[in-house]
Each structure stands twice: as structure tokens, then as C-alpha cells.
Write a protein that holds these residues in place. Structure first.
Motif, PDB file in Angstrom:
ATOM      1  N   ASN A  40       0.821  -1.224   0.000  1.00  0.00           N
ATOM      2  CA  ASN A  40       0.000   0.000   0.000  1.00  0.00           C
ATOM      3  C   ASN A  40       0.852   1.271   0.000  1.00  0.00           C
ATOM      4  N   ARG A  41       1.933   1.228  -0.804  1.00  0.00           N
ATOM      5  CA  ARG A  41       2.830   2.377  -0.886  1.00  0.00           C
ATOM      6  C   ARG A  41       2.729   3.119  -2.209  1.00  0.00           C
ATOM      7  N   SER A  42       2.528   2.401  -3.315  1.00  0.00           N
ATOM      8  CA  SER A  42       2.347   3.036  -4.627  1.00  0.00           C
ATOM      9  C   SER A  42       1.705   2.024  -5.547  1.00  0.00           C
ATOM     10  N   LEU A  43       0.943   2.504  -6.527  1.00  0.00           N
ATOM     11  CA  LEU A  43       0.232   1.587  -7.414  1.00  0.00           C
ATOM     12  C   LEU A  43       1.195   0.691  -8.173  1.00  0.00           C
ATOM     13  N   THR A  44       2.204   1.284  -8.803  1.00  0.00           N
ATOM     14  CA  THR A  44       3.117   0.464  -9.596  1.00  0.00           C
ATOM     15  C   THR A  44       3.976  -0.434  -8.709  1.00  0.00           C
ATOM     16  N   GLY A  45       4.388   0.074  -7.561  1.00  0.00           N
ATOM     17  CA  GLY A  45       5.171  -0.735  -6.642  1.00  0.00           C
ATOM     18  C   GLY A  45       4.366  -1.886  -6.066  1.00  0.00           C
TER      19      GLY A  45
END
Length: 235
Positions: A40-45
Motif C-alpha cells: 500500500n505504498r504506490s500503485l506500480t510498486g
């Protein structure tokens, strides 16, 4: 015939335990199940992480995403062994579209004025911003038809979403190449149900509607399992 592995991707403000009522039924049906903890840190990550989990699984996969997890599977679902996608009260983004852009097409849900923002440290960079739901309002907005005691537990054990995820564009849309199913939670107060309907219809998904709060997996697990089973049988 062996069953595909069902990978359950949770959304924002939740963790994999949000599938606690679904997992036993899938296991009883003979499905191997994997329910990873999404950063839940970045969409691509987040999508890259889920894709790495999928790649380690031998054989076909049915990829299930709830809420923000729908955006994650939209990107991660291009993995070769993914046979079908199942969206649960989720975001079905188009290539080049962000969560904020899709939501911006429709009126705000009750979630909009219940969000809480807090800084978190990022090594070597400026602080990031965590987004969560006001603990007192979480049960009514997120889990209105879930057992009240459980809803209070969920409220204080939220997994926040980094704010950057809202503005990140999806680099791909896996539903363009994979068969997809969508469940609309018609009493959803977290995501406007019209956001769900629009995304599903745009993708040409097989769609069902359930009179449910946002946490449909806990409120109506049998409806969720039935849709996953259909996807596994038909994908």
C-alpha cells in the motif's frame, strides 16, 4: 482436474484478513489460496510486488482484487499465468488513468470527508503522506453490515495507503487481455457504486450486484466465493 490458485489482493485501509470468511470456503472447494500483504505504498510498486507473488505460483491463477486492490490487479494481471480477474467493489482503471481521475468522474462518497492524513518517513526523501479512515467513522462507512465488534477491530488495525497511489496512472489494463468479472457493492459508502459500475461496463465484464457495504467479502462471503468459482470455471 486441478484447480487454479486464487490470489486474494486486499485494498486500502485493510489487510489480507479481510478475506477471512472467504478463504475457508475456497480451501474447502479445493482451491489453493494465496493472500499476500500488499505494501500500500504506490500503485506500480504494489502491482510489481503482487506480480512477483503470481510469478512464483506454478500453474494458472485467478487474481482477485478488492477496492484499491482492483487497481493493483489491473496492472499485475498481465502476468502470463493469470487466467482471469475478479473485482470486488474495486477500481477497474484504464491504461493511463489514475484512481483520482476515475473517482473524479462521479460524486464523492461518504469516505471523502472521513480521511485522515499523517506524514511517514521515507529514507533519503521528503516525508510521504499516509491516508487512513477516521476510526470513529470507519464502521459506518466501510463495514455497515459487518459484525459491529469486528468492525471496531478493523477500524483500529487499518493498513494506510500512501497518498501518492491516488495520482499514479496505471501503465497497463490487464482486463483488455484477460476475462474479467466484477461485483458491485450497491450500498457501498466507501466507493461510489457508480465508479464500480462504470469501470466494469467499460471493460465489458460479467457483473453482479450485491446489496452490501464496501467489505463485501466479510458481509457476503458466499456471493464472493460464487463469483470466484464462476471465474475459475469459465476463464
Amino acid at each position: 482436474m486441478s484447480r487454479p490458485t486464487v490470489v486474494l489482493v486486499h485494498g486500502a485501509f485493510a489487510d489480507a484478513s479481510s478475506y477471512a470468511s472467504v478463504v475457508p470456503e475456497l480451501l474447502a472447494d479445493g482451491f489453493p489460496v494465496v493472500a499476500p500483504a500488499v505494501p500500500n505504498r504506490s500503485l506500480t510498486g504494489d502491482a510489481a510486488y503482487v506480480a512477483s507473488v503470481v510469478r512464483r505460483i506454478p500453474g494458472p491463477v485467478i487474481l482477485v482484487g478488492h477496492s484499491y486492490g482492483g487497481a493493483v490487479i489491473t496492472v499485475a494481471g498481465t502476468e502470463e499465468n493469470v487466467r482471469g480477474l475478479v473485482y470486488l467493489a474495486g477500481y477497474a482503471l484504464e491504461e493511463g488513468e489514475s484512481l483520482g481521475e476515475l473517482q473524479g468522474r462521479f460524486s464523492d462518497s461518504d469516505l471523502a470527508d472521513a480521511l485522515v492524513y499523517a506524514p511517514f518517513p521515507v529514507e533519503g526523501q521528503e516525508d510521504g503522506t499516509d491516508v487512513s479512515v477516521d476510526v470513529e467513522r470507519f464502521p459506518e462507512i466501510f463495514a455497515a453490515d459487518v459484525d459491529p465488534v469486528l468492525a471496531r477491530v478493523l477500524a483500529v488495525t487499518q493498513r494506510p495507503l500512501a497518498a501518492r497511489a491516488f495520482g499514479e496512472a496505471a501503465p497497463v489494463a490487464a482486463w483488455r487481455s484477460k476475462p474479467s468479472w466484477g461485483l458491485v457493492a450497491s450500498s457501498d459508502r466507501t466507493i461510489n457504486p457508480e465508479v464500480e459500475r462504470f469501470g466494469y461496463q467499460r471493460a465489458g465484464m460479467t457483473t453482479v450486484e450485491v446489496d452490501s457495504s464496501h467489505l463485501v467479502m466479510l458481509a457476503h462471503p458466499k456471493s464472493v466465493v460464487a463469483l470466484i468459482r464462476e471465474a475459475a470455471d469459465r476463464a
